[in-house]
Design a protein around this motif. Sequence first.
Motif, PDB file in Angstrom:
ATOM      1  N   ALA A 238       0.695  -1.221  -0.028  1.00 44.65           N
ATOM      2  CA  ALA A 238       0.059   0.113   0.085  1.00 44.65           C
ATOM      3  C   ALA A 238       0.690   1.123   0.009  1.00 44.65           C
ATOM      4  O   ALA A 238       0.317   2.394  -0.066  1.00 44.65           O
ATOM      5  CB  ALA A 238      -1.016   0.129   1.208  1.00 44.65           C
ATOM      6  N   GLY A 239       2.324   1.047   0.093  1.00 46.90           N
ATOM      7  CA  GLY A 239       3.072   2.249  -0.038  1.00 46.90           C
ATOM      8  C   GLY A 239       3.393   2.639   1.299  1.00 46.90           C
ATOM      9  O   GLY A 239       4.210   3.760   1.353  1.00 46.90           O
ATOM     10  N   ASN A 240       3.020   2.043   2.400  1.00 47.48           N
ATOM     11  CA  ASN A 240       3.714   2.513   3.825  1.00 47.48           C
ATOM     12  C   ASN A 240       5.079   2.278   4.050  1.00 47.48           C
ATOM     13  O   ASN A 240       5.518   1.207   3.316  1.00 47.48           O
ATOM     14  CB  ASN A 240       2.938   1.865   4.832  1.00 47.48           C
ATOM     15  CG  ASN A 240       1.434   2.084   4.995  1.00 47.48           C
ATOM     16  OD1 ASN A 240       0.912   3.333   5.291  1.00 47.48           O
ATOM     17  ND2 ASN A 240       0.338   1.126   4.863  1.00 47.48           N
ATOM     18  N   ARG A 241       5.752   3.204   4.460  1.00 50.68           N
ATOM     19  CA  ARG A 241       7.200   3.374   4.455  1.00 50.68           C
ATOM     20  C   ARG A 241       7.248   2.493   5.837  1.00 50.68           C
ATOM     21  O   ARG A 241       6.944   2.784   7.118  1.00 50.68           O
ATOM     22  CB  ARG A 241       7.740   4.544   4.916  1.00 50.68           C
ATOM     23  CG  ARG A 241       9.324   4.561   5.121  1.00 50.68           C
ATOM     24  CD  ARG A 241       9.996   5.758   5.396  1.00 50.68           C
ATOM     25  NE  ARG A 241      11.255   5.548   5.735  1.00 50.68           N
ATOM     26  CZ  ARG A 241      12.453   5.495   4.927  1.00 50.68           C
ATOM     27  NH1 ARG A 241      12.371   5.823   3.798  1.00 50.68           N
ATOM     28  NH2 ARG A 241      13.558   5.585   5.672  1.00 50.68           N
ATOM     29  N   LEU A 242       8.024   1.246   5.790  1.00 50.17           N
ATOM     30  CA  LEU A 242       8.308   0.531   7.090  1.00 50.17           C
ATOM     31  C   LEU A 242      10.037   0.358   7.170  1.00 50.17           C
ATOM     32  O   LEU A 242      10.718   0.493   6.129  1.00 50.17           O
ATOM     33  CB  LEU A 242       7.862  -1.023   6.661  1.00 50.17           C
ATOM     34  CG  LEU A 242       6.534  -1.090   6.424  1.00 50.17           C
ATOM     35  CD1 LEU A 242       6.056  -2.596   6.143  1.00 50.17           C
ATOM     36  CD2 LEU A 242       5.615  -0.645   7.486  1.00 50.17           C
TER      37      LEU A 242
END
Length: 131
Positions: free
Chosen positions: A82-86
């Motif tokens: 989803a494009g969340n930066r982890l």
Amino acid sequence: MQMVERGNASRAFRMDDRKQRLILDRALPEGDRYFGWEVADAAALDALAAHLEAAGVAVRREPAALAGQRCVTGLISFADPAGNRLEAFHGAQLADTPFRPGRTLSGFKTGAQGMGHAVLMVPRIEDVLPF
């Protein structure tokens, strides 16, 4: 949580013996955020990076300067579907002063479990569940 001064645009908060557990950064664009996940050591961080890369996930080995801002020894970053930066890290720094909560607490200790919960918003859960 105990607020820790970090600078004009950001604030860090403690909830145990770590230097920080949560960072609020006004310098980030609206909607940008990152979530950090701890691994045991440098070997575990390398193994996670290799596992992600083998699965086709782009991994960035972050520079020491960013790791220093996060108060950790080693740091990688990657994105979920989803494009969340982890971010994954090892070697979280301990504070040199005792934790002082913002209000009286009894019985609450994070210990090795850290914060416990994080909520990641995604447009379609089906796209992210396999990840």
